[in-house]
Design a protein around this motif. Structure first.
Motif, PDB file in Angstrom:
ATOM      1  N   HIS A  46     -58.806 -28.721  -6.583  1.00 51.98           N
ATOM      2  CA  HIS A  46     -58.682 -28.190  -5.228  1.00 51.98           C
ATOM      3  C   HIS A  46     -57.307 -28.515  -4.655  1.00 51.98           C
ATOM      4  O   HIS A  46     -56.708 -29.556  -4.950  1.00 51.98           O
ATOM      5  N   GLY A  47     -56.796 -27.609  -3.839  1.00 56.60           N
ATOM      6  CA  GLY A  47     -55.503 -27.831  -3.218  1.00 56.60           C
ATOM      7  C   GLY A  47     -54.309 -27.509  -4.084  1.00 56.60           C
ATOM      8  O   GLY A  47     -53.176 -27.843  -3.730  1.00 56.60           O
ATOM      9  N   THR A  48     -54.534 -26.865  -5.230  1.00 58.01           N
ATOM     10  CA  THR A  48     -53.433 -26.490  -6.109  1.00 58.01           C
ATOM     11  C   THR A  48     -53.530 -25.008  -6.462  1.00 58.01           C
ATOM     12  O   THR A  48     -54.500 -24.326  -6.102  1.00 58.01           O
ATOM     13  N   VAL A  49     -52.541 -24.515  -7.195  1.00 63.29           N
ATOM     14  CA  VAL A  49     -52.551 -23.106  -7.592  1.00 63.29           C
ATOM     15  C   VAL A  49     -53.592 -22.816  -8.660  1.00 63.29           C
ATOM     16  O   VAL A  49     -53.852 -21.646  -8.971  1.00 63.29           O
ATOM     17  N   THR A  50     -54.195 -23.849  -9.241  1.00 64.53           N
ATOM     18  CA  THR A  50     -55.224 -23.639 -10.271  1.00 64.53           C
ATOM     19  C   THR A  50     -56.522 -24.328  -9.858  1.00 64.53           C
ATOM     20  O   THR A  50     -56.983 -25.251 -10.518  1.00 64.53           O
ATOM     21  N   ALA A  51     -57.104 -23.866  -8.760  1.00 70.92           N
ATOM     22  CA  ALA A  51     -58.385 -24.417  -8.325  1.00 70.92           C
ATOM     23  C   ALA A  51     -59.535 -23.852  -9.133  1.00 70.92           C
ATOM     24  O   ALA A  51     -60.618 -24.442  -9.164  1.00 70.92           O
ATOM     25  N   SER A  52     -59.360 -22.723  -9.783  1.00 70.97           N
ATOM     26  CA  SER A  52     -60.439 -22.051 -10.512  1.00 70.97           C
ATOM     27  C   SER A  52     -60.034 -21.782 -11.954  1.00 70.97           C
ATOM     28  O   SER A  52     -58.851 -21.780 -12.304  1.00 70.97           O
ATOM     29  N   ALA A  53     -61.048 -21.527 -12.778  1.00 66.98           N
ATOM     30  CA  ALA A  53     -60.779 -21.149 -14.168  1.00 66.98           C
ATOM     31  C   ALA A  53     -59.988 -19.848 -14.236  1.00 66.98           C
ATOM     32  O   ALA A  53     -59.084 -19.697 -15.070  1.00 66.98           O
ATOM     33  N   SER A  54     -60.313 -18.911 -13.353  1.00 68.58           N
ATOM     34  CA  SER A  54     -59.612 -17.625 -13.364  1.00 68.58           C
ATOM     35  C   SER A  54     -58.121 -17.800 -13.111  1.00 68.58           C
ATOM     36  O   SER A  54     -57.286 -17.192 -13.785  1.00 68.58           O
ATOM     37  N   SER A  55     -57.787 -18.640 -12.120  1.00 68.52           N
ATOM     38  CA  SER A  55     -56.376 -18.832 -11.809  1.00 68.52           C
ATOM     39  C   SER A  55     -55.660 -19.565 -12.937  1.00 68.52           C
ATOM     40  O   SER A  55     -54.494 -19.265 -13.255  1.00 68.52           O
ATOM     41  N   ALA A  56     -56.326 -20.528 -13.576  1.00 70.21           N
ATOM     42  CA  ALA A  56     -55.698 -21.261 -14.673  1.00 70.21           C
ATOM     43  C   ALA A  56     -55.471 -20.348 -15.876  1.00 70.21           C
ATOM     44  O   ALA A  56     -54.427 -20.432 -16.549  1.00 70.21           O
ATOM     45  N   ARG A  57     -56.436 -19.489 -16.172  1.00 67.30           N
ATOM     46  CA  ARG A  57     -56.265 -18.559 -17.298  1.00 67.30           C
ATOM     47  C   ARG A  57     -55.097 -17.621 -17.029  1.00 67.30           C
ATOM     48  O   ARG A  57     -54.276 -17.346 -17.921  1.00 67.30           O
ATOM     49  N   ARG A  58     -54.997 -17.149 -15.794  1.00 65.93           N
ATOM     50  CA  ARG A  58     -53.889 -16.257 -15.444  1.00 65.93           C
ATOM     51  C   ARG A  58     -52.558 -16.984 -15.552  1.00 65.93           C
ATOM     52  O   ARG A  58     -51.558 -16.425 -15.998  1.00 65.93           O
ATOM     53  N   LEU A  59     -52.533 -18.269 -15.153  1.00 65.27           N
ATOM     54  CA  LEU A  59     -51.297 -19.037 -15.214  1.00 65.27           C
ATOM     55  C   LEU A  59     -50.811 -19.212 -16.652  1.00 65.27           C
ATOM     56  O   LEU A  59     -49.615 -19.084 -16.934  1.00 65.27           O
ATOM     57  N   LEU A  60     -51.727 -19.513 -17.561  1.00 57.62           N
ATOM     58  CA  LEU A  60     -51.341 -19.857 -18.934  1.00 57.62           C
ATOM     59  C   LEU A  60     -51.340 -18.674 -19.893  1.00 57.62           C
ATOM     60  O   LEU A  60     -50.866 -18.807 -21.021  1.00 57.62           O
ATOM     61  N   ASP A  61     -51.882 -17.548 -19.482  1.00 57.06           N
ATOM     62  CA  ASP A  61     -52.050 -16.420 -20.395  1.00 57.06           C
ATOM     63  C   ASP A  61     -50.733 -16.075 -21.079  1.00 57.06           C
ATOM     64  O   ASP A  61     -49.688 -15.919 -20.444  1.00 57.06           O
ATOM     65  N   GLY A  62     -50.788 -16.008 -22.410  1.00 61.72           N
ATOM     66  CA  GLY A  62     -49.615 -15.683 -23.206  1.00 61.72           C
ATOM     67  C   GLY A  62     -48.879 -16.890 -23.740  1.00 61.72           C
ATOM     68  O   GLY A  62     -48.061 -16.749 -24.653  1.00 61.72           O
ATOM     69  N   LEU A  63     -49.153 -18.078 -23.188  1.00 62.32           N
ATOM     70  CA  LEU A  63     -48.569 -19.304 -23.730  1.00 62.32           C
ATOM     71  C   LEU A  63     -49.416 -19.791 -24.900  1.00 62.32           C
ATOM     72  O   LEU A  63     -50.583 -19.426 -25.026  1.00 62.32           O
ATOM     73  N   ASP A  64     -48.851 -20.607 -25.730  1.00 63.34           N
ATOM     74  CA  ASP A  64     -49.518 -21.045 -26.956  1.00 63.34           C
ATOM     75  C   ASP A  64     -50.637 -22.043 -26.637  1.00 63.34           C
ATOM     76  O   ASP A  64     -50.361 -23.157 -26.172  1.00 63.34           O
ATOM     77  N   PRO A  65     -51.906 -21.682 -26.890  1.00 61.35           N
ATOM     78  CA  PRO A  65     -53.015 -22.600 -26.589  1.00 61.35           C
ATOM     79  C   PRO A  65     -53.037 -23.839 -27.481  1.00 61.35           C
ATOM     80  O   PRO A  65     -53.833 -24.746 -27.246  1.00 61.35           O
ATOM     81  N   GLN A  66     -52.169 -23.896 -28.473  1.00 64.40           N
ATOM     82  CA  GLN A  66     -52.033 -25.130 -29.239  1.00 64.40           C
ATOM     83  C   GLN A  66     -51.299 -26.197 -28.434  1.00 64.40           C
ATOM     84  O   GLN A  66     -51.404 -27.395 -28.737  1.00 64.40           O
ATOM     85  N   HIS A  67     -50.569 -25.770 -27.404  1.00 60.15           N
ATOM     86  CA  HIS A  67     -49.715 -26.718 -26.686  1.00 60.15           C
ATOM     87  C   HIS A  67     -49.914 -26.722 -25.177  1.00 60.15           C
ATOM     88  O   HIS A  67     -49.311 -27.544 -24.491  1.00 60.15           O
ATOM     89  N   VAL A  68     -50.735 -25.829 -24.667  1.00 58.17           N
ATOM     90  CA  VAL A  68     -51.152 -25.896 -23.262  1.00 58.17           C
ATOM     91  C   VAL A  68     -52.649 -25.593 -23.204  1.00 58.17           C
ATOM     92  O   VAL A  68     -53.176 -24.828 -24.015  1.00 58.17           O
ATOM     93  N   GLY A  69     -53.329 -26.213 -22.253  1.00 53.68           N
ATOM     94  CA  GLY A  69     -54.762 -25.987 -22.119  1.00 53.68           C
ATOM     95  C   GLY A  69     -55.227 -26.368 -20.724  1.00 53.68           C
ATOM     96  O   GLY A  69     -54.430 -26.730 -19.850  1.00 53.68           O
ATOM     97  N   VAL A  70     -56.538 -26.300 -20.535  1.00 50.59           N
ATOM     98  CA  VAL A  70     -57.137 -26.485 -19.213  1.00 50.59           C
ATOM     99  C   VAL A  70     -58.180 -27.595 -19.258  1.00 50.59           C
ATOM    100  O   VAL A  70     -58.956 -27.695 -20.212  1.00 50.59           O
ATOM    101  N   ILE A  71     -58.168 -28.420 -18.212  1.00 51.97           N
ATOM    102  CA  ILE A  71     -59.249 -29.376 -17.978  1.00 51.97           C
ATOM    103  C   ILE A  71     -60.239 -28.728 -17.015  1.00 51.97           C
ATOM    104  O   ILE A  71     -59.902 -28.469 -15.849  1.00 51.97           O
ATOM    105  N   HIS A  72     -61.429 -28.450 -17.488  1.00 53.36           N
ATOM    106  CA  HIS A  72     -62.478 -27.929 -16.610  1.00 53.36           C
ATOM    107  C   HIS A  72     -63.151 -29.123 -15.961  1.00 53.36           C
ATOM    108  O   HIS A  72     -63.586 -30.051 -16.638  1.00 53.36           O
ATOM    109  N   ASP A  73     -63.221 -29.132 -14.624  1.00 56.06           N
ATOM    110  CA  ASP A  73     -63.666 -30.309 -13.876  1.00 56.06           C
ATOM    111  C   ASP A  73     -64.811 -29.937 -12.944  1.00 56.06           C
ATOM    112  O   ASP A  73     -64.615 -29.268 -11.928  1.00 56.06           O
TER     113      ASP A  73
END
Length: 306
Positions: free
Chosen positions: A159-186
């Protein structure tokens, strides 16, 4: 599935006390809090936390971190870093430390919204579209440096950031290598902001689902009123079994999404003393995992030595 504890939630313990207690209770791993923090007269989650390794001088602390973690038979579920993606020097330091420790992954904070002070960070004052574009640009750099170090940088749903949701985090990282960036679901953070039904959210993250944090929260009605006379609600942290989030249901969603890796607990409730709280949380998580059909690894000793 393996269980660990984020040491932001164990402020009363020194690092040695933390590994000793958690190992004895049967946890598989630990997620060390790494940040420079303010002093406090009493240990607290965010200031005066005894189980925090300072970012300043981190390189000199790495042998001690490695030694006490290994001696306790614990693994790293990752590192709980606070370096923000636009502070490239600090990000590179925590990525290098993660690689040296063999901790595999580390949280790298995204930009906070508006006048949010999440994690003690200074607000940027930018609009959401500007923040999102800036965060994406910085995370492209973060991804390249994570690849250089052979580790993974994690975006937390917060909360309080540009990636408060899974949808926003996926949009942020889309196209980057998932071997080196990922998401913490909380689970707990999403109860405050960014809630999406867990299973579709986890499925949406797809290859970017890298880590899971579990805590719980609830909303309470305050005795305040807004200027129009409307009710004012506030969120507060709750014990794992007493918040709005249903952990068994959440674990079933994790199972259905094919996630069977680390679950890190950061319980910021204070109703129960710390040692009793962490031991009770481990028992609760094991029961929830069993009911959800998730296999849990053996105790810490069997994992580290087997």
């Amino acid at each position: 599935m393996k269980f660990s504890v984020f040491t932001a939630s164990t402020p009363e313990w020194t690092p040695q006390e933390a590994v000793t207690e958690l190992s004895a209770q049967g946890w598989h791993g630990i997620e060390w809090r790494v940040t420079d923090q303010a002093d406090a007269p009493e240990p607290g989650f965010w200031a005066g936390n005894k189980a925090t390794w300072p970012l300043t001088g981190l390189e000199e602390s790495l042998p001690d971190i490695a030694r006490i973690t290994a001696d306790a038979g614990l693994e790293y579920s990752g590192l709980g870093g606070y370096a923000r993606c636009d502070n490239h020097d600090d990000v590179d330091r925590v990525l290098a430390a993660t690689a040296e420790l063999g901790a595999r992954q580390v949280r790298v904070n995204v930009l906070p919204l508006g006048n949010s002070t999440m994690g003690g960070q200074e607000p940027t004052g930018l609009s959401y579209p500007e923040l999102f574009a800036a965060t994406r640009e910085h995370y492209e750099w973060v991804s390249s440096r994570a690849a250089h170090h052979g580790v993974k940088a994690l975006v937390e749903l917060h909360h309080g950031t540009v990636t408060a949701s899974a949808s926003s985090a996926r949009r942020l990282l889309d196209g980057l290598d998932p071997q080196h960036v990922g998401v913490i679901h909380d689970l707990g953070n999403l109860l405050i902001e960014g809630w999406e039904s867990p299973l579709p959210a986890l499925q949406l993250l797809g290859p970017y689902l890298a880590h899971v944090h579990v805590k719980n929260a609830r909303w309470v009605l305050t005795d305040q009123r807004d200027p129009a006379g409307g009710a004012v609600w506030a969120s507060e942290w709750a014990p794992l079994e007493a918040g709005i989030g249903n952990v068994v249901t959440y674990f079933k969603a994790l199972a259905d999404a094919g996630y069977d890796d680390w679950v890190t607990v950061e319980d910021f409730s204070t109703e129960v003393p710390l040692a009793e709280r962490t031991a009770g949380n481990l028992d609760f998580l094991r029961r929830a995992a069993s009911l959800a059909g998730l296999a849990v690894a053996g105790n810490a000793d069997s994992v580290s030595k087997g």
